[in-house]
Motif scaffolding. Structure first.
Motif, mmCIF file in Angstrom:
data_model
loop_
_atom_site.group_PDB
_atom_site.id
_atom_site.type_symbol
_atom_site.label_atom_id
_atom_site.label_comp_id
_atom_site.label_asym_id
_atom_site.label_seq_id
_atom_site.Cartn_x
_atom_site.Cartn_y
_atom_site.Cartn_z
ATOM 1 N N THR A 1 0.808 -1.219 0.000
ATOM 2 C CA THR A 1 0.000 0.000 0.000
ATOM 3 C C THR A 1 0.843 1.272 0.000
ATOM 4 O OG1 THR A 1 -0.144 -0.047 2.424
ATOM 5 C CG2 THR A 1 -1.905 -1.141 1.175
ATOM 6 N N GLU A 2 2.056 1.216 0.572
ATOM 7 C CA GLU A 2 2.916 2.400 0.624
ATOM 8 C C GLU A 2 4.358 2.012 0.323
ATOM 9 O OE1 GLU A 2 2.420 4.140 4.483
ATOM 10 O OE2 GLU A 2 0.700 5.342 3.847
ATOM 11 N N THR B 1 6.692 9.618 0.340
ATOM 12 C CA THR B 1 6.147 8.279 0.441
ATOM 13 C C THR B 1 5.038 8.163 -0.576
ATOM 14 O OG1 THR B 1 6.671 8.081 2.791
ATOM 15 C CG2 THR B 1 4.952 6.638 1.937
ATOM 16 N N THR C 1 1.815 6.274 -2.236
ATOM 17 C CA THR C 1 0.700 5.379 -1.952
ATOM 18 C C THR C 1 0.278 4.666 -3.229
ATOM 19 O OG1 THR C 1 -0.096 6.820 -0.181
ATOM 20 C CG2 THR C 1 -1.667 5.223 -1.084
#
Length: 357
Positions: free
Chosen positions: A200-201, A354, A356
C-alpha cells in the motif's frame, strides 16, 4: 513413451544466458537447447564448446525467421531489449520466458501480458530467486507458523564492489534500465510480494556512491503491505560489511540467515544440475537460526536446516505449463505488480516522498 523435447531458442549469451538460462534449460527434462543467439564471436565459441549440438544465430531476426522450428523463446539479452524481443516472439506465435525485469514499466509488462493472452501463449518471467534455499526455508517456516504473526521482513542483497565494471547495467541512460533498483531490486521486491502480499505504501532512498558511477548503487526500499507486515529491503554494491540476507521478526520468534544461496556460484564455476546429488545444498555452518530474545551471533536461537535451493524447478514448471500439465510459475502480471513497486520506489527516492499505491 517420453514426449519429444520442446526446442528452445535462447537470445543472449552474456551473464544471464550463459550462467543461468542455458545450463538450466539443458538440464531440464522435456526441454532441448536448440539455438543460441549472439553476435559475439567469443560467446559463439563458448556456446559451441559447452553445448556441442547447439545451433548459433547472429540475430534475433534470424532466429524468428524459423519460428516454426522452435517451441519456446527465452529472452536473456540486455534489459532495454526485453519488451521488443518478447513482443516479436509472441507475434511469431511462440511462448516466451523473459529474464527479469520483464520491462521498464508496469504498463509495458501488462501490455505484454495482454498480447500473450490474446495469442493464447505462455509468457513467464525468470524470477529465479523464488527458488533460493533461504527463501524456500523461510516460506516453510511462515507456513508452519514457526514465527507466529510476521511483523517485519528485512532482506539484503548486498555486495562489496567499490570498482565499477562498466557496461549497460551501470549506465545512467534511462533507456538501458540499469542500476540496482531494477537489477537486484527486482528480486527482493518480488520475494516480499510473494511472502506478504500487495503493498500500500512505498518509501525509498537511492544513492550513487562510487566515483564515476551513473546509476544507483546503494538503495533502500521500505514497503507497507496490506497485510500489515513492513518490509525493509536493501540492495547495494557498496556494502563493506554485509548484513544478514534475511532477518524476519514475528510475534513468536525471529529467523536470521546469512549468506547467499550457493547455486549461482556453482553455475559460475561450471557445475550443472543433475550431475550431483546435493545440488543446492549448503553447509550446516551456514544454516540460519530461529529464536527470541538474543542474537544468533552470540549463540541465541536454534539452527534451522536450510532447504536445498532449486533453480531447476523453474524450467521444469515452464515445461509442464507448455504441455498443459501445470501453471505458469511466474506470470507477467506478477512481474507487473513488482514493477509498480519499483516505479513507486524510484519516484519516492527522486521526490523524497512516500508513495501510496
Amino acid at each position: 513413451m517420453t514426449a519429444t523435447p520442446l526446442r528452445v531458442g535462447l537470445i543472449g549469451y552474456g551473464l544471464a544466458g550463459s550462467v543461468f538460462h542455458a545450463p538450466l534449460i539443458a538440464a531440464t527434462e522435456g526441454l532441448a537447447l536448440d539455438t543460441v543467439v549472439t553476435s559475439h564471436p567469443e560467446r559463439q565459441q563458448q556456446a559451441r564448446a559447452e553445448f556441442p549440438d547447439v545451433r548459433i544465430a547472429a540475430t534475433a531476426e534470424e532466429l524468428l525467421d524459423r519460428a516454426d522450428e522452435l517451441d519456446l523463446i527465452v529472452v536473456a539479452s540486455p534489459n532495454k531489449t526485453h519488451v521488443p524481443l518478447a513482443t516479436a516472439a509472441l507475434k511469431a506465435g511462440l511462448p516466451v520466458v523473459v529474464d527479469k525485469p520483464v520491462a521498464g514499466t508496469a504498463a509495458e509488462a501488462r501490455e505484454l501480458a495482454a498480447l500473450a493472452e490474446e495469442r493464447g501463449l505462455l509468457l513467464s518471467v525468470f524470477q529465479n530467486r523464488r527458488w533460493d534455499n533461504d527463501f524456500l526455508t523461510l516460506r516453510r517456516l511462515l507456513a508452519d507458523g514457526e514465527l507466529g504473526d510476521a511483523w517485519r521482513f528485512e532482506s539484503r542483497f548486498e555486495r562489496w564492489r567499490p570498482q565499477l565494471k562498466g557496461g549497460w547495467r551501470e549506465s545512467g541512460d534511462p533507456a538501458e534500465i540499469g542500476g540496482l533498483l531494477y537489477d537486484l531490486g527486482s528480486h527482493v521486491v518480488d520475494q516480499a510480494l510473494v511472502l506478504f502480499g500487495p503493498v500500500t505504501e512505498v518509501y525509498a532512498e537511492s544513492d550513487v556512491r562510487r566515483p564515476g558511477a551513473e546509476a544507483d548503487d546503494d538503495t533502500f526500499i521500505a514497503l507497507t503491505h496490506a497485510s500489515g507486515v513492513r518490509s525493509h529491503l536493501y540492495v547495494s554494491a557498496t556494502t563493506a560489511q554485509l548484513g544478514p540476507r534475511f532477518r524476519v521478526l514475528g510475534s513468536r520468534a525471529g529467523y536470521v540467515k546469512y549468506g547467499l544461496d550457493p547455486q549461482e556460484a556453482a553455475l559460475r564455476e561450471g557445475s550443472r544440475p543433475g550431475t550431483t546429488a546435493d545440488w543446492g545444498a549448503e553447509d550446516e555452518s551456514l544454516w540460519g537460526r530461529i529464536g527470541s530474545g538474543e542474537s544468533p551471533l552470540t549463540g541465541g536461537g536454534t539452527p534451522v536446516p536450510t532447504l536445498p535451493g532449486d533453480y531447476p524447478a523453474y524450467y521444469a514448471a515452464v515445461a509442464a505449463a507448455l504441455r498443459g500439465a501445470g501453471p505458469n510459475p511466474v506470470t507477467a502480471l506478477e512481474a507487473a505488480a513488482a514493477l509498480d513497486v519499483l516505479e513507486a520506489a524510484r519516484r519516492s527516492a527522486r521526490d523524497k516522498v512516500t508513495v501510496t499505491l
